[in-house]
Motif scaffolding. Structure first.
Motif, PDB file in Angstrom:
ATOM      1  N   ALA A  89       0.844  -1.198   0.000  1.00  0.00           N
ATOM      2  CA  ALA A  89       0.000   0.000   0.000  1.00  0.00           C
ATOM      3  C   ALA A  89       0.875   1.242   0.000  1.00  0.00           C
ATOM      4  O   ALA A  89       1.079   1.888   1.016  1.00  0.00           O
ATOM      5  N   ASN A  90       1.417   1.567  -1.165  1.00  0.00           N
ATOM      6  CA  ASN A  90       2.321   2.698  -1.310  1.00  0.00           C
ATOM      7  C   ASN A  90       1.747   3.713  -2.275  1.00  0.00           C
ATOM      8  O   ASN A  90       1.863   3.556  -3.489  1.00  0.00           O
ATOM      9  N   PRO A  91       1.135   4.774  -1.759  1.00  0.00           N
ATOM     10  CA  PRO A  91       0.614   5.795  -2.672  1.00  0.00           C
ATOM     11  C   PRO A  91       1.761   6.479  -3.410  1.00  0.00           C
ATOM     12  O   PRO A  91       2.885   6.512  -2.917  1.00  0.00           O
ATOM     13  N   PRO A  92       1.487   7.014  -4.582  1.00  0.00           N
ATOM     14  CA  PRO A  92       2.562   7.612  -5.379  1.00  0.00           C
ATOM     15  C   PRO A  92       3.038   8.950  -4.812  1.00  0.00           C
ATOM     16  O   PRO A  92       2.280   9.680  -4.178  1.00  0.00           O
ATOM     17  N   PHE A  93       4.307   9.225  -5.051  1.00  0.00           N
ATOM     18  CA  PHE A  93       4.837  10.556  -4.751  1.00  0.00           C
ATOM     19  C   PHE A  93       4.364  11.509  -5.839  1.00  0.00           C
ATOM     20  O   PHE A  93       4.136  11.128  -6.984  1.00  0.00           O
ATOM     21  N   ARG A  94       4.242  12.777  -5.496  1.00  0.00           N
ATOM     22  CA  ARG A  94       3.711  13.776  -6.432  1.00  0.00           C
ATOM     23  C   ARG A  94       4.543  13.850  -7.717  1.00  0.00           C
ATOM     24  O   ARG A  94       3.988  13.969  -8.805  1.00  0.00           O
ATOM     25  N   GLN A  95       5.867  13.784  -7.618  1.00  0.00           N
ATOM     26  CA  GLN A  95       6.703  13.889  -8.810  1.00  0.00           C
ATOM     27  C   GLN A  95       6.413  12.741  -9.781  1.00  0.00           C
ATOM     28  O   GLN A  95       6.298  12.956 -10.985  1.00  0.00           O
ATOM     29  N   ALA A  96       6.266  11.521  -9.262  1.00  0.00           N
ATOM     30  CA  ALA A  96       5.947  10.383 -10.126  1.00  0.00           C
ATOM     31  C   ALA A  96       4.579  10.555 -10.750  1.00  0.00           C
ATOM     32  O   ALA A  96       4.369  10.255 -11.932  1.00  0.00           O
ATOM     33  N   LEU A  97       3.632  11.067  -9.974  1.00  0.00           N
ATOM     34  CA  LEU A  97       2.289  11.304 -10.492  1.00  0.00           C
ATOM     35  C   LEU A  97       2.295  12.391 -11.564  1.00  0.00           C
ATOM     36  O   LEU A  97       1.687  12.232 -12.627  1.00  0.00           O
ATOM     37  N   ASP A  98       3.013  13.477 -11.325  1.00  0.00           N
ATOM     38  CA  ASP A  98       3.113  14.549 -12.327  1.00  0.00           C
ATOM     39  C   ASP A  98       3.683  14.020 -13.638  1.00  0.00           C
ATOM     40  O   ASP A  98       3.195  14.344 -14.720  1.00  0.00           O
ATOM     41  N   THR A  99       4.716  13.184 -13.536  1.00  0.00           N
ATOM     42  CA  THR A  99       5.375  12.642 -14.729  1.00  0.00           C
ATOM     43  C   THR A  99       4.441  11.726 -15.510  1.00  0.00           C
ATOM     44  O   THR A  99       4.286  11.878 -16.727  1.00  0.00           O
ATOM     45  N   LEU A 100       3.808  10.768 -14.820  1.00  0.00           N
ATOM     46  CA  LEU A 100       2.915   9.842 -15.516  1.00  0.00           C
ATOM     47  C   LEU A 100       1.724  10.576 -16.122  1.00  0.00           C
ATOM     48  O   LEU A 100       1.329  10.308 -17.261  1.00  0.00           O
ATOM     49  N   HIS A 101       1.161  11.521 -15.395  1.00  0.00           N
ATOM     50  CA  HIS A 101       0.015  12.266 -15.900  1.00  0.00           C
ATOM     51  C   HIS A 101       0.395  13.041 -17.159  1.00  0.00           C
ATOM     52  O   HIS A 101      -0.328  13.013 -18.169  1.00  0.00           O
ATOM     53  N   ALA A 102       1.532  13.715 -17.131  1.00  0.00           N
ATOM     54  CA  ALA A 102       1.982  14.472 -18.310  1.00  0.00           C
ATOM     55  C   ALA A 102       2.262  13.537 -19.480  1.00  0.00           C
ATOM     56  O   ALA A 102       1.866  13.824 -20.620  1.00  0.00           O
ATOM     57  N   ASP A 103       2.928  12.409 -19.220  1.00  0.00           N
ATOM     58  CA  ASP A 103       3.224  11.451 -20.281  1.00  0.00           C
ATOM     59  C   ASP A 103       1.945  10.886 -20.899  1.00  0.00           C
ATOM     60  O   ASP A 103       1.842  10.754 -22.122  1.00  0.00           O
TER      61      ASP A 103
END
Length: 110
Positions: A89-103
């Protein structure tokens, strides 16, 4: 499946597992597909999804999220995709989320 209802009911959101998510706001209905990833563990998918929406509500406000619900649902789906791609149960860090969302947004534009 999880559901979030903001009272007064300005936004209603429901996750649909591998089928994505849908929501309804004053601006209309939105539905997004799940972001395709190799699933390792689904334990925190719904929590990560809803936490992303709660952060958006706190940072952007109800009216802004309601107006762009489809975009926020997509961002939350990206959070779920990151969460299910790892064990535990590891929620994503914001930087990883920003990257995946942009990609994902750039891939959709192609």
């Amino acid at each position: 499946f999880t559901c979030l209802l903001i009272v007064p009911a300005a936004i209603a959101v429901m996750t649909l597992g591998a089928d994505g998510a849908c929501g309804l706001s004053d601006a209309g209905y939105a539905r997004v597909a799940a972001v395709p990833v190799e699933v390792v563990d689904t334990i925190s998918a719904g929590d990560s999804f809803m936490a992303t929406l709660v952060v958006a509500l706190l940072e952007q406000g109800l009216d802004a999220v309601a107006a762009e619900l489809g975009g926020w649902l997509h961002r939350a789906a990206c959070a779920s995709a990151i969460a299910v791609s790892e064990a535990g149960a590891n929620p994503p860090f914001r930087q990883a989320l920003d990257t995946l969302h942009a990609d994902a947004l750039h891939a959709a534009d192609r």
